[in-house]
Write an enzyme that holds these catalytic residues in place. Structure first.
Site, short mmCIF file in Angstrom:
data_model
loop_
_atom_site.label_atom_id
_atom_site.label_comp_id
_atom_site.label_asym_id
_atom_site.label_seq_id
_atom_site.Cartn_x
_atom_site.Cartn_y
_atom_site.Cartn_z
N HIS A 86 -3.10 3.41 -4.33
CA HIS A 86 -2.39 2.73 -3.19
C HIS A 86 -1.02 2.32 -3.57
O HIS A 86 -0.47 1.20 -3.02
CB HIS A 86 -3.19 1.62 -2.66
CG HIS A 86 -4.38 2.03 -1.67
ND1 HIS A 86 -4.58 2.56 -0.75
CD2 HIS A 86 -5.76 2.08 -2.55
CE1 HIS A 86 -5.73 2.82 -0.35
NE2 HIS A 86 -6.57 2.72 -1.34
N ASP A 140 0.87 -1.11 0.19
CA ASP A 140 -0.13 0.08 0.14
C ASP A 140 0.65 1.26 -0.10
O ASP A 140 2.12 1.22 -0.11
CB ASP A 140 -0.88 -0.13 1.25
CG ASP A 140 -2.28 0.67 0.96
OD1 ASP A 140 -2.34 1.89 0.37
OD2 ASP A 140 -3.26 0.10 0.97
N GLU A 171 -10.12 2.62 -4.79
CA GLU A 171 -9.77 4.14 -4.43
C GLU A 171 -8.53 4.57 -5.15
O GLU A 171 -7.33 4.97 -4.99
CB GLU A 171 -9.34 4.36 -2.80
CG GLU A 171 -10.43 3.85 -1.96
CD GLU A 171 -10.12 3.81 -0.53
OE1 GLU A 171 -10.87 4.13 0.39
OE2 GLU A 171 -8.84 3.43 -0.17
#
Ligand code: TNX
Length: 547
Positions: free
Chosen positions: A266, A195, A329
Site C-alpha cells: 500500500h 496508501d 495486503e
C-alpha cells in the site's frame, strides 16, 4: 441514551438547571468542567459560572470530581494489563457515577476520563436541543428527574477508523467526528494516513511524499469493477499543525488518535514520489485505481531507514501510545522478481522473500518501542510471526476468530475489526436507494451484533481482546457528509457493542436508537435514518457514473 450504562435507577426529587447555574469542580476535573460549561453555555445561551469543589448556585449546580472507585457490575471489567505492558490508558478508570437530586447533579469519576464520560451521559439526559451550538429558542429552566447511574466500560478500546488516503477529508470534518464519537464514549480514532492512492502526512525529510504523493491524476468512476475513470485530479494533505491540533482536540475529549502509515505494501504513492523505494526502477504515478497495487517497497537498507525516519516524524506529531504500521495486503510478486532479494535474505538470515515482511515488521517494532510506544499491525503481520508486544488488528472476515486465537496464544493483544460487522464502507442495505458502496451490506443491526470476544476464544485469553473498532474506507466516500452517513448510526451500535456489559437485545437498542436520532440531528450529523436514506442522501452521493 447510547451506549446503555451498567445500572440506572430513577426516583425521588430531581435537579433543576437554569440561567446562572454553576459547574463546580475539583482540580482534577477542571478541564472537563471547562468543556462542559462551554458546551452547555452555547446550547442554552445561559450564563454559567465555574467554581471549586465547594461552590453552589441557587440556579442549579453540576458538581464534578475524581473520587472513590466506581462500583462495577458482577461481570467485572476486562483486566487491561497484559504481560508485555500493552495496558491501555483506558479501562476501569473510565467509570463514573452520576446522581441527580434536589441538591444538584453530582458526577464522580474514577479519573478525569470517568468524569468526562459522566458529562457525556449528562448531555444525553438533557433535551436534545441543548446539543446545538446556539439555542434555537430561549431555554428556560430544565428539570432532570432524580437519577442514579453507575457505569464503566466493558472494553478499553472503542474505536473508529478513518481512511483519509483514498479521499482526503478536511480537518473540520475530523474534529466534528471526534466530538460526536466522544459523545458516544468512543475513545480511539485511527487515521489511515497513507496508501497507494495518496499520502497525507508531511515528512520534513522527504518533502516529495506530499508534493508528489498527495495528488493523483484521476479516480475510478462508478464501481471500480466497471473499469471507468473520472479524469478529475484529487488530493490534499494535512500540515503537522493540523494533525497536532486534531490530537489536542481529541485528547481533551479523551480520544487517542492512532496514526497509521501502511507499509511495506500500500505504498505506491511513496514510490511515485521516490522511485528508488520501489522494485522496478520504473517511474510510477500515484495509483488511480482501487484494490491492491502490486508495487510495494523494496527491502534495501536505505528503504528500511526511510520507513524508520517516517515513523520518527509520525511519533513527533502524534503523542499517543499506539502507532499503526499497516502491513496488510503486501503482495510478494515484486520481491520474488527482484534480483536484489537474494542478498536481502542472505544478509538477514532469511530463507526467502516470504520472510521479508515479518523481518521488516520487527525492524519497525524496534523503532516504535525505542520511543516507548506500542506497534499495531493488521492481522497479516502475524502470518510469519509478529514482534513481541505488537497489537494485532483482526480484520479478515473468515480469519478473525482464528487470528484472535493465534495472536492471543502467542502473547499479543488484539483489537477486533472483523469485516462483516465493522466495515462501514459497506452499504447499509442491498438496495438501489443506497449511495454507491464497495459492496453490500452491513445493517445497523448487523453492526450491533458484533461480539468483540470471538467465539471459541478460551476464557483465559479473552482479556487479550482490548476491544473493537469499525473502519471507514473511503474509496467511494468523497465528502464529510457522506462519511457521516456511513458512520451514523452504525457507530452508535459499535459504541454499544464495546461499552455495554451484559445482554444486548436488539429490540431494546432499536427503541433507544430511534429516540437518539434527534440528538444526532441537533448536532448537525448527516446520519442515515433507520428506515432508509432520504431521497436527497441517495441522490447526492450516488457516484455520477454508477450504473
Ligand atoms: C481492505 S482492511 C483493506 C483496505 C480497503 C478495504 C476495502 C485492510 C487492512 N485493507 O485497503 O480499503 O479492504 O473494504
Amino acid at each position: 441514551m447510547i451506549p446503555r450504562p451498567r445500572s440506572w435507577s430513577e426516583g425521588g426529587p430531581g435537579a433543576t438547571l437554569a440561567d446562572g447555574m454553576m459547574v463546580a469542580a475539583d482540580d482534577a476535573s477542571s478541564a472537563v468542567a471547562g468543556l462542559l460549561a462551554g458546551e452547555l453555555g452555547a446550547g442554552t445561551g445561559w450564563r454559567i459560572s465555574r467554581a471549586g469543589p465547594g461552590g453552589t448556585s441557587p440556579h442549579g449546580t453540576v458538581r464534578l470530581r475524581v473520587g472513590a472507585a466506581v462500583t462495577v457490575g458482577a461481570e467485572g471489567l476486562a483486566p487491561m494489563a497484559s504481560a508485555l505492558g500493552n495496558s491501555l490508558p483506558n479501562g476501569p478508570h473510565e467509570g463514573y457515577t452520576l446522581r441527580s437530586g434536589a441538591d444538584g447533579i453530582e458526577i464522580t469519576g474514577a479519573s478525569a476520563a470517568g468524569v468526562f464520560y459522566g458529562t457525556r451521559t449528562l448531555r444525553q439526559l438533557l433535551p436534545p436541543d441543548l446539543l446545538r451550538v446556539a439555542p434555537s429558542q430561549p431555554v428556560g429552566a430544565v428539570e432532570l428527574p432524580g437519577t442514579e447511574i453507575s457505569d464503566a466500560p466493558r472494553f478499553g478500546w472503542r474505536g473508529l477508523g478513518l481512511d483519509v488516503s483514498r479521499h482526503f477529508l478536511p480537518k473540520d470534518f475530523i474534529l466534528k467526528l471526534v466530538d460526536v464519537a466522544s459523545l458516544h464514549k468512543i475513545n480511539v480514532l485511527h487515521l489511515h494516513l497513507t496508501d497507494d492512492q495518496g499520502w497525507r502526512f508531511p515528512v520534513d525529510r522527504y518533502p516529495r511524499l506530499t508534493e508528489v504523493g498527495a495528488w493523483r491524476r484521476e479516480s475510478p468512476l462508478g464501481h471500480y469493477h466497471e473499469g471507468r475513470t473520472d479524469g478529475t485530479p484529487h488530493g490534499g494533505y494535512y500540515t503537522k499543525g493540523d494533525l497536532a491540533e486534531i490530537c489536542a482536540y481529541a485528547a481533551r475529549r479523551f480520544v487517542t488518535v492512532v496514526p497509521e502509515v501502511d507499509m511495506p505494501g500500500h505504498m505506491q504513492a511513496a514510490v511515485a514520489a521516490y522511485p528508488e523505494l520501489g522494485n522496478t526502477g520504473e517511474p510510477l504515478e500515484v495509483f488511480t485505481n482501487w484494490g491492491v497495487s502490486e508495487h510495494v517497497l523494496n527491502m534495501d537498507a536505505s528503504t528500511v531507514r526511510f520507513c524508520a525516519e517516517v515513523l520518527e516524524e509520525v511519533m513527533d506529531v502524534f503523542p499517543g501510545r499506539y502507532v499503526h504500521i499497516g502491513g496488510d495486503e503486501c503482495p510478494t510478486t515484486e520481491w520474488e522478481a527482484n534480483p536484489a532479494s537474494k542478498a536481502w535474505c542472505e544478509e538477514r538470515g532469511l530463507t526467502g522473500p516470504h520472510q521479508l515482511q515479518s523481518w521488516f515488521t520487527g525492524q519497525m517494532s524496534l523503532v516504535v518501542r525505542g520511543r516507548g510506544r506500542v506497534l499495531l499491525g493488521w492481522d497479516e503481520v502475524l502470518d510469519a510471526g509478529a514482534p513481541p508486544g505488537a497489537v494485532i488488528v483482526a480484520w479478515r472476515a473468515e480469519e478473525a476468530a482464528r487470528v484472535a486465537l493465534e495472536a492471543a496464544r502467542s502473547g499479543h493483544d488484539v483489537v477486533m475489526a472483523p469485516e462483516p460487522w465493522c466495515y462501514f464502507d459497506w452499504a447499509y442495505a442491498d438496495d438501489a436507494r443506497e449511495p454507491l458502496a464497495i459492496r453490500a451490506a452491513i445493517t445497523v443491526q448487523r453492526a450491533f451484533e458484533l461480539e468483540p470476544v470471538p467465539p471459541g476464544l478460551p476464557e483465559e485469553l479473552a482479556t487479550r481482546v482490548l476491544g473493537a473498532q469499525a473502519q471507514l474506507w473511503t474509496e467511494y466516500v468523497l465528502t464529510g457528509p457522506h462519511a457521516e452517513y456511513m458512520y451514523w448510526p452504525r457507530a452508535c451500535a459499535l459504541a454499544e457493542a464495546t461499552w455495554t456489559v451484559g445482554e444486548r437485545p436488539w429490540d431494546e437498542f432499536e427503541r433507544r436508537l430511534r429516540a437518539h436520532m434527534p440528538r444526532l440531528a441537533a448536532l448537525g450529523v448527516n446520519y442515515r435514518p433507520i428506515d432508509g436514506p432520504t431521497p436527497g442522501q441517495a441522490r447526492t452521493w450516488r457516484n455520477p457514473g454508477a450504473a
